[in-house]
Design a protein around this motif. Sequence first.
Motif, PDB file in Angstrom:
ATOM      1  N   UNK A  82     175.414  -2.538  62.557  1.00 40.48           N
ATOM      2  CA  UNK A  82     175.168  -3.979  62.676  1.00 40.48           C
ATOM      3  C   UNK A  82     175.105  -4.572  61.267  1.00 40.48           C
ATOM      4  N   UNK A  83     175.894  -5.578  61.012  1.00 42.36           N
ATOM      5  CA  UNK A  83     175.966  -6.168  59.682  1.00 42.36           C
ATOM      6  C   UNK A  83     174.725  -7.004  59.406  1.00 42.36           C
ATOM      7  N   UNK A  84     174.456  -7.226  58.109  1.00 43.55           N
ATOM      8  CA  UNK A  84     173.310  -8.025  57.701  1.00 43.55           C
ATOM      9  C   UNK A  84     173.468  -9.471  58.156  1.00 43.55           C
ATOM     10  N   UNK A  85     174.683  -9.993  58.090  1.00 44.48           N
ATOM     11  CA  UNK A  85     174.932 -11.369  58.531  1.00 44.48           C
ATOM     12  C   UNK A  85     174.570 -11.531  60.007  1.00 44.48           C
ATOM     13  N   UNK A  86     174.980 -10.562  60.840  1.00 48.55           N
ATOM     14  CA  UNK A  86     174.691 -10.634  62.271  1.00 48.55           C
ATOM     15  C   UNK A  86     173.182 -10.547  62.516  1.00 48.55           C
ATOM     16  N   UNK A  87     172.496  -9.652  61.793  1.00 44.82           N
ATOM     17  CA  UNK A  87     171.048  -9.523  61.962  1.00 44.82           C
ATOM     18  C   UNK A  87     170.331 -10.814  61.581  1.00 44.82           C
ATOM     19  N   UNK A  88     170.757 -11.425  60.486  1.00 41.55           N
ATOM     20  CA  UNK A  88     170.115 -12.667  60.049  1.00 41.55           C
ATOM     21  C   UNK A  88     170.353 -13.784  61.059  1.00 41.55           C
ATOM     22  N   UNK A  89     171.584 -13.906  61.557  1.00 39.90           N
ATOM     23  CA  UNK A  89     171.880 -14.943  62.550  1.00 39.90           C
ATOM     24  C   UNK A  89     171.054 -14.756  63.813  1.00 39.90           C
ATOM     25  N   UNK A  90     170.912 -13.517  64.265  1.00 38.95           N
ATOM     26  CA  UNK A  90     170.107 -13.241  65.456  1.00 38.95           C
ATOM     27  C   UNK A  90     168.655 -13.646  65.223  1.00 38.95           C
ATOM     28  N   UNK A  91     168.120 -13.308  64.070  1.00 38.13           N
ATOM     29  CA  UNK A  91     166.724 -13.635  63.773  1.00 38.13           C
ATOM     30  C   UNK A  91     166.517 -15.144  63.635  1.00 38.13           C
ATOM     31  N   UNK A  92     167.469 -15.815  63.014  1.00 34.74           N
ATOM     32  CA  UNK A  92     167.350 -17.268  62.899  1.00 34.74           C
ATOM     33  C   UNK A  92     167.417 -17.924  64.274  1.00 34.74           C
ATOM     34  N   UNK A  93     168.349 -17.455  65.125  1.00 36.42           N
ATOM     35  CA  UNK A  93     168.464 -18.003  66.475  1.00 36.42           C
ATOM     36  C   UNK A  93     167.196 -17.749  67.278  1.00 36.42           C
ATOM     37  N   UNK A  94     166.642 -16.545  67.178  1.00 37.52           N
ATOM     38  CA  UNK A  94     165.410 -16.226  67.901  1.00 37.52           C
ATOM     39  C   UNK A  94     164.256 -17.100  67.403  1.00 37.52           C
ATOM     40  N   UNK A  95     164.167 -17.291  66.088  1.00 37.35           N
ATOM     41  CA  UNK A  95     163.115 -18.142  65.538  1.00 37.35           C
ATOM     42  C   UNK A  95     163.278 -19.584  66.005  1.00 37.35           C
ATOM     43  N   UNK A  96     164.522 -20.062  66.050  1.00 37.91           N
ATOM     44  CA  UNK A  96     164.771 -21.428  66.520  1.00 37.91           C
ATOM     45  C   UNK A  96     164.358 -21.590  67.976  1.00 37.91           C
ATOM     46  N   UNK A  97     164.696 -20.614  68.812  1.00 35.22           N
ATOM     47  CA  UNK A  97     164.293 -20.679  70.225  1.00 35.22           C
ATOM     48  C   UNK A  97     162.776 -20.667  70.363  1.00 35.22           C
ATOM     49  N   UNK A  98     162.109 -19.860  69.552  1.00 27.17           N
ATOM     50  CA  UNK A  98     160.644 -19.834  69.597  1.00 27.17           C
ATOM     51  C   UNK A  98     160.064 -21.194  69.192  1.00 27.17           C
ATOM     52  N   UNK A  99     160.662 -21.802  68.165  1.00 25.27           N
ATOM     53  CA  UNK A  99     160.193 -23.129  67.734  1.00 25.27           C
ATOM     54  C   UNK A  99     160.392 -24.156  68.835  1.00 25.27           C
ATOM     55  N   UNK A 100     161.575 -24.111  69.480  1.00 27.70           N
ATOM     56  CA  UNK A 100     161.835 -25.054  70.571  1.00 27.70           C
ATOM     57  C   UNK A 100     160.884 -24.820  71.741  1.00 27.70           C
ATOM     58  N   UNK A 101     160.645 -23.567  72.079  1.00 28.19           N
ATOM     59  CA  UNK A 101     159.731 -23.257  73.183  1.00 28.19           C
ATOM     60  C   UNK A 101     158.319 -23.705  72.858  1.00 28.19           C
ATOM     61  N   UNK A 102     157.879 -23.425  71.632  1.00 29.14           N
ATOM     62  CA  UNK A 102     156.539 -23.850  71.239  1.00 29.14           C
ATOM     63  C   UNK A 102     156.440 -25.370  71.201  1.00 29.14           C
ATOM     64  N   UNK A 103     157.473 -26.030  70.652  1.00 27.82           N
ATOM     65  CA  UNK A 103     157.459 -27.490  70.617  1.00 27.82           C
ATOM     66  C   UNK A 103     157.469 -28.096  72.009  1.00 27.82           C
ATOM     67  N   UNK A 104     158.288 -27.509  72.918  1.00 27.28           N
ATOM     68  CA  UNK A 104     158.298 -28.005  74.283  1.00 27.28           C
ATOM     69  C   UNK A 104     156.956 -27.827  74.978  1.00 27.28           C
ATOM     70  N   UNK A 105     156.302 -26.680  74.753  1.00 32.02           N
ATOM     71  CA  UNK A 105     154.986 -26.439  75.351  1.00 32.02           C
ATOM     72  C   UNK A 105     153.962 -27.445  74.834  1.00 32.02           C
ATOM     73  N   UNK A 106     154.020 -27.703  73.531  1.00 32.22           N
ATOM     74  CA  UNK A 106     153.088 -28.693  72.965  1.00 32.22           C
ATOM     75  C   UNK A 106     153.362 -30.085  73.534  1.00 32.22           C
ATOM     76  N   UNK A 107     154.648 -30.418  73.703  1.00 36.69           N
ATOM     77  CA  UNK A 107     154.994 -31.733  74.250  1.00 36.69           C
ATOM     78  C   UNK A 107     154.492 -31.881  75.690  1.00 36.69           C
ATOM     79  N   UNK A 108     154.660 -30.835  76.509  1.00 36.23           N
ATOM     80  CA  UNK A 108     154.184 -30.891  77.896  1.00 36.23           C
ATOM     81  C   UNK A 108     152.675 -31.003  77.945  1.00 36.23           C
ATOM     82  N   UNK A 109     152.002 -30.241  77.081  1.00 35.63           N
ATOM     83  CA  UNK A 109     150.537 -30.288  77.066  1.00 35.63           C
ATOM     84  C   UNK A 109     150.039 -31.667  76.652  1.00 35.63           C
TER      85      UNK A 109
END
Length: 437
Positions: free
Chosen positions: A1-28
């Motif tokens: 697995x290339x470093x570029x692919x690993x970084x993209x996966x981690x950035x995408x996962x972090x972005x999804x976590x931010x969106x999920x956390x932001x959505x949860x805060x918005x609903x609350x």
Amino acid sequence: MSLRYQINIRILFSSLCILLLGGSIAVWQARQAVNEEIDASVSLAAQLIRLGFSQTMFNESDWLRRINSLKETRHLQFQLQTPSGQILNVVQKEAGKSDEERPPQWFIALVGGKHSKTEQPIVTADGKQFTLLIQANPLDEITEVWGESVAFFISLAVLTLLTFLAVHLAFSKALNSIAIIVNALENIEKGRYLEKLPAFSTLEYDSIAKAINHMTDQLSKSQQENRALTQHSLEIQEDERQRLAQELHDELGQSLTAIKVMAVTAAHQKADIQQTTEAIVSISDHLMNVVRSMMHQLHPLVLTELGLKAAIEDLLGHWASRYPDLRLSLDCTDNVDELNQKITIQIFRVVQECLTNIVRHAEANQASIKIQIEHAQEERLRLEVRDNGQGCVGDQIKTGFGLLGMKERIQSLGGEFNINTQPQQGMCIVASIPLTR
């Protein structure tokens, strides 16, 4: 697995976590806002009704008209109940939200929650008692909160996307720099030392590029030195072969021819046998001296038979007899004779080359040789050759093939070779070789 692919996966996962956390805060936050708004509306309506009906005793037509006017109140539903439990009148809003305006059902379920009913007793002018039921209807507020939440979530998604793009571009630039550096290392592996890395805008990558460029310069310089040393070694080998062939022709060939002639002469009856015999013995002694000299030049037998210390002592005696004005001293431990033959021959050749340089170039009258086995973190052989000659400038010591050859001999054994010299202060050559037994 290339470093570029690993970084993209981690950035995408972090972005999804931010969106999920932001959505949860918005609903609350939306749920809190709806509850506060509904509770405030119910409380205000109950107080207004309690205040209005407590001031005046209305008849039935009057309070029906007043209750009907409550249909304009947002977030609330009103019901009139008799003591027997019958619903006399239900006041609702005239127009509800269309399906397109209504928020999704899952959002209503998350935000709406459960709201209790509020009961307000009413007494008419003729003494009839009724109960006004106030039920919260948060749909309008939920619709407003849904619009605000959608706007917030879209803004959060846009910011997350922009952050993802910014980080992706930054890492892409870094990875492109890494790819250039890796390509340069591959060129070094293939021996392409002339190709240089460009300057990078990032300080860390620029430092790496400068270090690699310096390394390629040193490798290119070492490669040129090795080629020159190899060429010089081949020239010396050819000169040595030519000299040996000349000596064999001049000394051995002529001497053997003379012996053969004398042997043929001795076959005659009138030949002087004694004179012929003496001549043959004299020529044979000369041949033995020539052969012994040639063998000593090719490989000193005393090194194999008696060891390193005796061989160096014999070598010093040879130089002392040829140059009586040069005082030579030796400090050598006896256990050097137990060393591997591969090490002893290299040490002997280094000492031999050092003495040759001292005689030819140093103009010294004193030289000392010290050979010791040190026992520190690891067992090492230390050789030190020092003279009181004229020395030289540091840059000049890199031009001679003799010093370069000694360095290559020591490094071939995994050792370290250092030269310390100053003009008119002599020269000190130090070699340190690890010992593995």
